[in-house]
Design a protein around this motif. Structure first.
Motif, PDB file in Angstrom:
ATOM      1  N   GLN A   1       6.338  14.599 -10.345  1.00 33.76           N
ATOM      2  CA  GLN A   1       6.953  14.851 -11.651  1.00 33.76           C
ATOM      3  C   GLN A   1       6.123  15.822 -12.470  1.00 33.76           C
ATOM      4  N   ARG A   2       4.814  15.679 -12.398  1.00 34.39           N
ATOM      5  CA  ARG A   2       3.940  16.581 -13.165  1.00 34.39           C
ATOM      6  C   ARG A   2       4.017  18.020 -12.691  1.00 34.39           C
ATOM      7  N   VAL A   3       4.199  18.210 -11.368  1.00 35.27           N
ATOM      8  CA  VAL A   3       4.258  19.570 -10.832  1.00 35.27           C
ATOM      9  C   VAL A   3       5.690  20.065 -10.688  1.00 35.27           C
ATOM     10  N   GLY A   4       6.660  19.209 -10.989  1.00 31.08           N
ATOM     11  CA  GLY A   4       8.049  19.644 -11.030  1.00 31.08           C
ATOM     12  C   GLY A   4       8.834  19.529  -9.745  1.00 31.08           C
ATOM     13  N   THR A   5       8.576  18.502  -8.939  1.00 33.96           N
ATOM     14  CA  THR A   5       9.349  18.312  -7.717  1.00 33.96           C
ATOM     15  C   THR A   5       9.523  16.822  -7.439  1.00 33.96           C
ATOM     16  N   ALA A   6      10.639  16.466  -6.841  1.00 33.53           N
ATOM     17  CA  ALA A   6      10.867  15.087  -6.413  1.00 33.53           C
ATOM     18  C   ALA A   6      10.212  14.919  -5.041  1.00 33.53           C
ATOM     19  N   VAL A   7       9.643  13.747  -4.795  1.00 32.25           N
ATOM     20  CA  VAL A   7       8.886  13.535  -3.562  1.00 32.25           C
ATOM     21  C   VAL A   7       9.252  12.192  -2.943  1.00 32.25           C
ATOM     22  N   GLU A   8       9.390  12.194  -1.616  1.00 27.40           N
ATOM     23  CA  GLU A   8       9.533  10.968  -0.834  1.00 27.40           C
ATOM     24  C   GLU A   8       8.432  10.962   0.219  1.00 27.40           C
TER      25      GLU A   8
ATOM     26  N   THR B   1       0.829  -1.210   0.000  1.00 25.23           N
ATOM     27  CA  THR B   1       0.000   0.000   0.000  1.00 25.23           C
ATOM     28  C   THR B   1       0.859   1.254   0.000  1.00 25.23           C
ATOM     29  N   ILE B   2       1.873   1.310   0.872  1.00 28.74           N
ATOM     30  CA  ILE B   2       2.721   2.498   0.908  1.00 28.74           C
ATOM     31  C   ILE B   2       3.524   2.614  -0.376  1.00 28.74           C
ATOM     32  N   LYS B   3       3.872   1.501  -0.979  1.00 27.76           N
ATOM     33  CA  LYS B   3       4.586   1.544  -2.264  1.00 27.76           C
ATOM     34  C   LYS B   3       3.703   2.166  -3.343  1.00 27.76           C
ATOM     35  N   ALA B   4       2.425   1.822  -3.333  1.00 27.95           N
ATOM     36  CA  ALA B   4       1.483   2.399  -4.300  1.00 27.95           C
ATOM     37  C   ALA B   4       1.289   3.897  -4.045  1.00 27.95           C
ATOM     38  N   ILE B   5       1.203   4.274  -2.768  1.00 24.84           N
ATOM     39  CA  ILE B   5       1.067   5.697  -2.418  1.00 24.84           C
ATOM     40  C   ILE B   5       2.297   6.462  -2.883  1.00 24.84           C
ATOM     41  N   ARG B   6       3.483   5.892  -2.659  1.00 22.38           N
ATOM     42  CA  ARG B   6       4.730   6.536  -3.106  1.00 22.38           C
ATOM     43  C   ARG B   6       4.770   6.687  -4.617  1.00 22.38           C
ATOM     44  N   THR B   7       4.307   5.665  -5.334  1.00 20.91           N
ATOM     45  CA  THR B   7       4.291   5.718  -6.793  1.00 20.91           C
ATOM     46  C   THR B   7       3.390   6.848  -7.283  1.00 20.91           C
ATOM     47  N   LEU B   8       2.199   6.962  -6.700  1.00 18.52           N
ATOM     48  CA  LEU B   8       1.283   8.032  -7.082  1.00 18.52           C
ATOM     49  C   LEU B   8       1.858   9.409  -6.730  1.00 18.52           C
ATOM     50  N   ALA B   9       2.465   9.515  -5.545  1.00 20.45           N
ATOM     51  CA  ALA B   9       3.042  10.784  -5.115  1.00 20.45           C
ATOM     52  C   ALA B   9       4.185  11.200  -6.036  1.00 20.45           C
ATOM     53  N   ARG B  10       5.031  10.261  -6.407  1.00 20.84           N
ATOM     54  CA  ARG B  10       6.149  10.583  -7.306  1.00 20.84           C
ATOM     55  C   ARG B  10       5.654  10.973  -8.692  1.00 20.84           C
TER      56      ARG B  10
END
Length: 98
Positions: free
Chosen positions: A86-93, A73-82
Motif C-alpha cells: 500500500q505504501r509503494v502503491g501496489t496490491a500484493v499477494e 506466520t504466513i498470515k503475518a508475512i502477508r500482512t506486512l507485505a500488503r
C-alpha cells in the motif's frame, strides 16, 4: 563536481525497480530469517494489472516454519507485505510453494 559512472548506473537501476521489488525484498528477508536452508529460498514475482503475486519456494522441511502453526506466520508475512504494498502503491499477494 563530476558524477561518477557508477552513480549514474546505480540511479538508472533504482529508476527501473518496480514497487513489487521492494515488497519482495522484505518477504525474502523475513523468510530467510525463518528457514534453515537459505539457499533453497527463491521468490517468483509476477506483476499484473490487479497487483503482484509473490510465490515463495523453499525446502520442504522449511515450509512448515514459513507457514507456522495454523498459518499464523504466513498470515503475518502477508500482512506486512500488503502494508508495504500500500505504501509503494501496489496490491500484493504472497503464496508459499513448499
Amino acid at each position: 563536481m563530476a558524477i561518477e559512472d557508477s552513480q549514474v548506473e546505480q540511479n538508472a537501476d533504482d529508476a527501473e525497480e518496480m514497487p513489487s521489488d521492494k515488497v519482495a525484498d522484505l518477504v525474502e528477508y523475513i523468510v530467510c530469517g525463518l528457514v534453515d536452508n537459505e539457499d533453497a529460498v527463491s521468490l517468483d514475482v509476477t506483476d499484473g494489472e490487479d497487483g503482484s503475486l509473490i510465490e515463495v519456494t523453499c525446502a520442504e522441511e522449511d515450509a512448515g516454519r514459513v507457514i507456522g502453526r495454523r498459518g499464523r506466520t504466513i498470515k503475518a508475512i502477508r500482512t506486512l507485505a500488503r502494508a508495504l504494498g500500500q505504501r509503494v502503491g501496489t496490491a500484493v499477494e504472497v503464496e508459499v510453494l513448499g
